[in-house]
Structures are given as structure tokens and as C-alpha cells.
Design a protein around this motif. Structure first.
Motif, short mmCIF file in Angstrom:
data_model
loop_
_atom_site.label_atom_id
_atom_site.label_comp_id
_atom_site.label_asym_id
_atom_site.label_seq_id
_atom_site.Cartn_x
_atom_site.Cartn_y
_atom_site.Cartn_z
N MET A 25 14.41 49.58 -41.51
CA MET A 25 13.91 49.48 -42.87
C MET A 25 13.41 48.05 -43.08
O MET A 25 14.08 47.09 -42.73
N GLY A 26 12.24 47.90 -43.64
CA GLY A 26 11.66 46.59 -43.88
C GLY A 26 12.37 45.82 -44.98
O GLY A 26 13.06 46.40 -45.83
N ALA A 27 12.18 44.52 -44.93
CA ALA A 27 12.84 43.64 -45.91
C ALA A 27 12.41 43.98 -47.34
O ALA A 27 13.22 43.98 -48.26
N ARG A 28 11.15 44.30 -47.52
CA ARG A 28 10.64 44.62 -48.86
C ARG A 28 11.37 45.84 -49.44
O ARG A 28 11.75 45.84 -50.62
N VAL A 29 11.57 46.85 -48.62
CA VAL A 29 12.26 48.06 -49.07
C VAL A 29 13.72 47.74 -49.38
O VAL A 29 14.27 48.21 -50.39
N LYS A 30 14.36 46.93 -48.55
CA LYS A 30 15.76 46.55 -48.79
C LYS A 30 15.90 45.78 -50.10
O LYS A 30 16.83 46.02 -50.88
N VAL A 31 14.98 44.86 -50.34
CA VAL A 31 15.01 44.07 -51.57
C VAL A 31 14.84 44.99 -52.78
O VAL A 31 15.58 44.88 -53.76
#
Length: 104
Positions: free
Chosen positions: A1-7
Motif C-alpha cells: 500500500m502506498g504512503a498516500r493511501v496509508k496517510v
């Protein structure tokens, strides 16, 4: 999962926690919304993966503290010294005390 999605997931989770923990308390809801949005806005330009991961972890930790460590209280009847946790917001099997507060 990408950082943007995690944020984004942490952002949404914090707002859901805010809505549950501060239910019916408009002042607390507004203050918590402002603080969450302010912190995410302040760090919007962060590009270091290490720093982003630390902030994601911190956001998750804050959500846990909100859900497990914040308790809304209510006055019992007209007695300003007798308070109890709001029963509609309590988790099952969480003990609480209906004793008056001691005043100094």
C-alpha cells in the motif's frame, strides 16, 4: 500500500475516532477536527518516507489513545458533584464508579 493511501486511511480513522469519542460534544468535535486537519495540513509537503512512516505510526497511536483513554462524563441529576461515564458510549464490561468527586 502506498504512503498516500496509508496517510488517507489514518486521516479517516482519526476523524471516525473523533466522531465516536466526542459524540454530542460540539466543542470537542470542532476542536479535534481542527487539530487533526491542522496537523495533516502542516505536514502536507513532507516527502521523507521515514518521516511519513513515523507520522503514520503516531496518527495510529493517537487514534488508539482516543478510543481507549478518553471517557465522556455526565452529571447525574441536579448534583454537580456526582458524575458518571456516559453509559451510551461505554464499551461492554468496562468498570466505572458512580461515586461523588472529592473536592478539596
Amino acid at each position: 500500500m502506498g504512503a498516500r493511501v496509508k496517510v488517507l486511511n489514518v486521516f479517516k480513522t482519526l476523524h471516525r475516532a473523533r466522531m465516536a469519542v466526542f459524540k454530542d460534544d460540539e466543542r470537542a468535535l470542532t476542536a479535534a477536527r481542527s487539530k487533526i486537519n491542522e496537523e495533516f495540513q502542516k505536514n502536507k509537503q513532507e516527502s521523507s518516507k521515514e518521516n511519513i512512516d513515523k507520522m503514520i505510526k503516531m496518527g495510529s497511536d493517537v487514534e488508539k489513545v482516543l478510543r481507549r483513554g478518553v471517557l465522556q462524563m455526565e452529571h447525574v441529576g441536579n448534583n454537580k458533584l456526582l458524575i458518571r461515564p456516559r453509559k451510551d458510549l461505554l464499551l461492554e464490561n468496562v468498570p466505572y464508579c458512580d461515586q461523588p468527586r472529592k473536592t478539596s
